[in-house]
Design a protein around this motif. Sequence first.
Motif, PDB file in Angstrom:
ATOM      1  N   PHE A   1      10.042   8.110   1.946  1.00 54.24           N
ATOM      2  CA  PHE A   1      10.197   7.906   3.687  1.00 54.24           C
ATOM      3  C   PHE A   1       8.943   8.129   4.573  1.00 54.24           C
ATOM      4  O   PHE A   1       8.937   8.342   5.560  1.00 54.24           O
ATOM      5  CB  PHE A   1      11.290   8.287   3.738  1.00 54.24           C
ATOM      6  CG  PHE A   1      12.630   7.679   2.581  1.00 54.24           C
ATOM      7  CD1 PHE A   1      13.043   6.287   2.268  1.00 54.24           C
ATOM      8  CD2 PHE A   1      13.535   8.681   2.299  1.00 54.24           C
ATOM      9  CE1 PHE A   1      14.000   5.841   1.939  1.00 54.24           C
ATOM     10  CE2 PHE A   1      14.582   8.649   1.110  1.00 54.24           C
ATOM     11  CZ  PHE A   1      14.994   7.036   0.860  1.00 54.24           C
ATOM     12  N   GLU A   2       7.708   8.450   4.128  1.00 56.91           N
ATOM     13  CA  GLU A   2       6.311   8.359   4.537  1.00 56.91           C
ATOM     14  C   GLU A   2       5.697   7.166   5.515  1.00 56.91           C
ATOM     15  O   GLU A   2       5.304   8.123   6.434  1.00 56.91           O
ATOM     16  CB  GLU A   2       6.111   9.254   3.433  1.00 56.91           C
ATOM     17  CG  GLU A   2       6.428  10.416   2.838  1.00 56.91           C
ATOM     18  CD  GLU A   2       6.472  12.107   3.884  1.00 56.91           C
ATOM     19  OE1 GLU A   2       6.182  12.130   5.584  1.00 56.91           O
ATOM     20  OE2 GLU A   2       7.669  12.000   3.803  1.00 56.91           O
ATOM     21  N   THR A   3       6.300   6.854   4.804  1.00 51.70           N
ATOM     22  CA  THR A   3       5.610   5.378   5.382  1.00 51.70           C
ATOM     23  C   THR A   3       6.915   4.426   5.974  1.00 51.70           C
ATOM     24  O   THR A   3       8.090   3.905   5.347  1.00 51.70           O
ATOM     25  CB  THR A   3       4.949   4.120   4.097  1.00 51.70           C
ATOM     26  OG1 THR A   3       4.369   4.935   3.545  1.00 51.70           O
ATOM     27  CG2 THR A   3       4.526   3.397   4.766  1.00 51.70           C
ATOM     28  N   ILE A   4       6.429   4.385   7.144  1.00 53.01           N
ATOM     29  CA  ILE A   4       7.216   3.661   8.338  1.00 53.01           C
ATOM     30  C   ILE A   4       7.187   2.532   8.852  1.00 53.01           C
ATOM     31  O   ILE A   4       5.625   2.636   9.679  1.00 53.01           O
ATOM     32  CB  ILE A   4       8.363   4.712   9.307  1.00 53.01           C
ATOM     33  CG1 ILE A   4       9.013   6.114   8.244  1.00 53.01           C
ATOM     34  CG2 ILE A   4       9.192   4.231   9.995  1.00 53.01           C
ATOM     35  CD1 ILE A   4       9.671   6.104   7.358  1.00 53.01           C
ATOM     36  N   GLN A   5       7.635   1.445   9.440  1.00 54.88           N
ATOM     37  CA  GLN A   5       7.789   0.584   9.907  1.00 54.88           C
ATOM     38  C   GLN A   5       8.863   0.098  11.112  1.00 54.88           C
ATOM     39  O   GLN A   5       9.663   0.036  10.425  1.00 54.88           O
ATOM     40  CB  GLN A   5       6.534  -0.867   9.733  1.00 54.88           C
ATOM     41  CG  GLN A   5       6.473  -2.235  10.304  1.00 54.88           C
ATOM     42  CD  GLN A   5       5.896  -2.706   9.392  1.00 54.88           C
ATOM     43  OE1 GLN A   5       5.205  -2.766   8.338  1.00 54.88           O
ATOM     44  NE2 GLN A   5       5.478  -4.171   9.628  1.00 54.88           N
ATOM     45  N   ASN A   6       8.692  -0.049  12.417  1.00 56.09           N
ATOM     46  CA  ASN A   6       9.643  -0.150  12.614  1.00 56.09           C
ATOM     47  C   ASN A   6      11.195   0.023  13.106  1.00 56.09           C
ATOM     48  O   ASN A   6      12.249   0.192  12.910  1.00 56.09           O
ATOM     49  CB  ASN A   6      10.402  -1.981  12.605  1.00 56.09           C
ATOM     50  CG  ASN A   6       9.366  -2.711  13.381  1.00 56.09           C
ATOM     51  OD1 ASN A   6       8.262  -2.229  13.975  1.00 56.09           O
ATOM     52  ND2 ASN A   6       9.310  -4.201  12.124  1.00 56.09           N
TER      53      ASN A   6
ATOM     54  N   ALA B   1       1.612  -1.346   0.275  1.00 53.97           N
ATOM     55  CA  ALA B   1       0.228  -0.132  -0.038  1.00 53.97           C
ATOM     56  C   ALA B   1       0.773   1.335  -0.307  1.00 53.97           C
ATOM     57  O   ALA B   1       0.279   2.467  -0.342  1.00 53.97           O
ATOM     58  CB  ALA B   1      -1.174  -0.058   1.614  1.00 53.97           C
ATOM     59  N   ALA B   2       2.031   1.093   0.283  1.00 54.77           N
ATOM     60  CA  ALA B   2       2.647   2.266   0.527  1.00 54.77           C
ATOM     61  C   ALA B   2       3.200   3.247  -0.857  1.00 54.77           C
ATOM     62  O   ALA B   2       4.003   4.009  -1.351  1.00 54.77           O
ATOM     63  CB  ALA B   2       4.447   2.127   1.705  1.00 54.77           C
ATOM     64  N   GLY B   3       3.421   1.751  -1.597  1.00 57.14           N
ATOM     65  CA  GLY B   3       4.355   2.380  -3.441  1.00 57.14           C
ATOM     66  C   GLY B   3       5.536   2.792  -2.777  1.00 57.14           C
ATOM     67  O   GLY B   3       6.195   1.294  -1.859  1.00 57.14           O
TER      68      GLY B   3
ATOM     69  N   TYR C   1      11.757   2.501  10.790  1.00 55.00           N
ATOM     70  CA  TYR C   1      12.484   2.315   8.720  1.00 55.00           C
ATOM     71  C   TYR C   1      11.337   2.334   8.122  1.00 55.00           C
ATOM     72  O   TYR C   1      10.225   2.303   8.104  1.00 55.00           O
ATOM     73  CB  TYR C   1      13.308   0.664   8.799  1.00 55.00           C
ATOM     74  CG  TYR C   1      13.995   0.210   9.365  1.00 55.00           C
ATOM     75  CD1 TYR C   1      15.531   1.278   9.381  1.00 55.00           C
ATOM     76  CD2 TYR C   1      14.963  -1.205  10.122  1.00 55.00           C
ATOM     77  CE1 TYR C   1      16.676   0.813   9.965  1.00 55.00           C
ATOM     78  CE2 TYR C   1      16.182  -1.639  10.486  1.00 55.00           C
ATOM     79  CZ  TYR C   1      17.289  -0.068  10.534  1.00 55.00           C
ATOM     80  OH  TYR C   1      18.084  -0.647  11.720  1.00 55.00           O
ATOM     81  N   PRO C   2      11.968   3.070   6.666  1.00 54.17           N
ATOM     82  CA  PRO C   2      11.149   3.118   6.045  1.00 54.17           C
ATOM     83  C   PRO C   2      10.273   1.653   5.251  1.00 54.17           C
ATOM     84  O   PRO C   2      11.146   0.973   4.683  1.00 54.17           O
ATOM     85  CB  PRO C   2      11.930   3.724   5.087  1.00 54.17           C
ATOM     86  CG  PRO C   2      13.292   3.716   5.130  1.00 54.17           C
ATOM     87  CD  PRO C   2      13.301   3.506   6.295  1.00 54.17           C
ATOM     88  N   VAL C   3       9.881   1.478   4.956  1.00 57.96           N
ATOM     89  CA  VAL C   3       8.841  -0.105   3.604  1.00 57.96           C
ATOM     90  C   VAL C   3       9.228   0.381   2.417  1.00 57.96           C
ATOM     91  O   VAL C   3       9.899   1.633   1.960  1.00 57.96           O
ATOM     92  CB  VAL C   3       7.687  -0.317   3.977  1.00 57.96           C
ATOM     93  CG1 VAL C   3       7.461  -0.217   6.002  1.00 57.96           C
ATOM     94  CG2 VAL C   3       6.745   1.403   3.425  1.00 57.96           C
ATOM     95  N   ASN C   4       9.821  -0.682   2.261  1.00 56.80           N
ATOM     96  CA  ASN C   4       9.676  -1.046   0.691  1.00 56.80           C
ATOM     97  C   ASN C   4      11.066  -0.931   0.520  1.00 56.80           C
ATOM     98  O   ASN C   4      11.641  -0.279  -0.729  1.00 56.80           O
ATOM     99  CB  ASN C   4       9.063  -0.088  -0.469  1.00 56.80           C
ATOM    100  CG  ASN C   4       7.763  -1.287  -0.214  1.00 56.80           C
ATOM    101  OD1 ASN C   4       7.144  -2.302   0.747  1.00 56.80           O
ATOM    102  ND2 ASN C   4       6.538  -0.529  -0.198  1.00 56.80           N
ATOM    103  N   TRP C   5      12.345  -0.622   1.304  1.00 54.27           N
ATOM    104  CA  TRP C   5      13.822  -0.183   0.546  1.00 54.27           C
ATOM    105  C   TRP C   5      14.545  -0.955   1.493  1.00 54.27           C
ATOM    106  O   TRP C   5      14.390  -1.622   3.099  1.00 54.27           O
ATOM    107  CB  TRP C   5      13.937   0.573   1.853  1.00 54.27           C
ATOM    108  CG  TRP C   5      13.658   1.936   0.118  1.00 54.27           C
ATOM    109  CD1 TRP C   5      12.599   2.771   0.726  1.00 54.27           C
ATOM    110  CD2 TRP C   5      14.420   2.935  -0.385  1.00 54.27           C
ATOM    111  NE1 TRP C   5      11.994   3.522  -0.381  1.00 54.27           N
ATOM    112  CE2 TRP C   5      12.874   3.522  -1.045  1.00 54.27           C
ATOM    113  CE3 TRP C   5      15.550   1.947  -0.953  1.00 54.27           C
ATOM    114  CZ2 TRP C   5      13.479   4.047  -2.533  1.00 54.27           C
ATOM    115  CZ3 TRP C   5      15.896   2.813  -2.565  1.00 54.27           C
ATOM    116  CH2 TRP C   5      15.247   3.891  -2.776  1.00 54.27           C
ATOM    117  N   GLN C   6      15.548  -2.236   1.455  1.00 55.20           N
ATOM    118  CA  GLN C   6      16.462  -2.841   1.834  1.00 55.20           C
ATOM    119  C   GLN C   6      17.414  -2.300   2.476  1.00 55.20           C
ATOM    120  O   GLN C   6      18.255  -0.586   2.188  1.00 55.20           O
ATOM    121  CB  GLN C   6      17.093  -3.604   0.544  1.00 55.20           C
ATOM    122  CG  GLN C   6      16.533  -4.468  -0.077  1.00 55.20           C
ATOM    123  CD  GLN C   6      17.517  -5.913  -1.126  1.00 55.20           C
ATOM    124  OE1 GLN C   6      17.699  -4.884  -1.838  1.00 55.20           O
ATOM    125  NE2 GLN C   6      17.338  -6.502  -0.834  1.00 55.20           N
TER     126      GLN C   6
END
Length: 187
Positions: A37-42, A30-32, A44-49
């Motif tokens: 770096f607007e969507t964060i989880q734990n 859903a974060a595309g 860290y930015p999601v969808n990035w290694q």
Amino acid sequence: MKIKSLLYIFSVLLIHCSPKEMSKLIVNDAAGFNGGFETIQNNYPVNWQIYDEQTTESGSFTISIDSTLFSEGKQSLKFDVKNCDSTGGWLSPGISKEWQVNPGEAYLISFNYINNNSYFQARIGGVTPKSGKLTNIIKSAENSPGWKTIEYSYTIPKEMNTLRFELNILSAGTFWVDDIKFEKLKP
């Protein structure tokens, strides 16, 4: 007794012979793209290694979200590095992303950064599971007191169908990145 001993030995071997985690990746469809770096989880930015202290296994640094300094949106990604490996890739603090593309397509990559005393590099390239060559977009130690924009065009080689972007911090310093964009160029 023999079965317990064998299970113990097998467990120890499994733990010590398991492949090392080379990066952290939290996926949220859903974060595309999440180049701001607007969507964060734990944290860290999601969808990035992410190449952090646990995955690089060397250096002293933190990777965090900075909501006080950003070029777009409400936050940026900050690297605060005391020391690190200067090799690049998964051995140095950084981020990467891969996605499927068509051979021969051209892309424009852009991103904004602020650099404070670090040496850093950004690279892009076509890759396959067994090969690939990344080209330097920028490799610099130049300080930037304000946001600086980098733009680079890249054409996917005919034998490749995966595009990889990688950004690494290679020395002590502080580095912010924000607003990473990839745009397919018209033929």
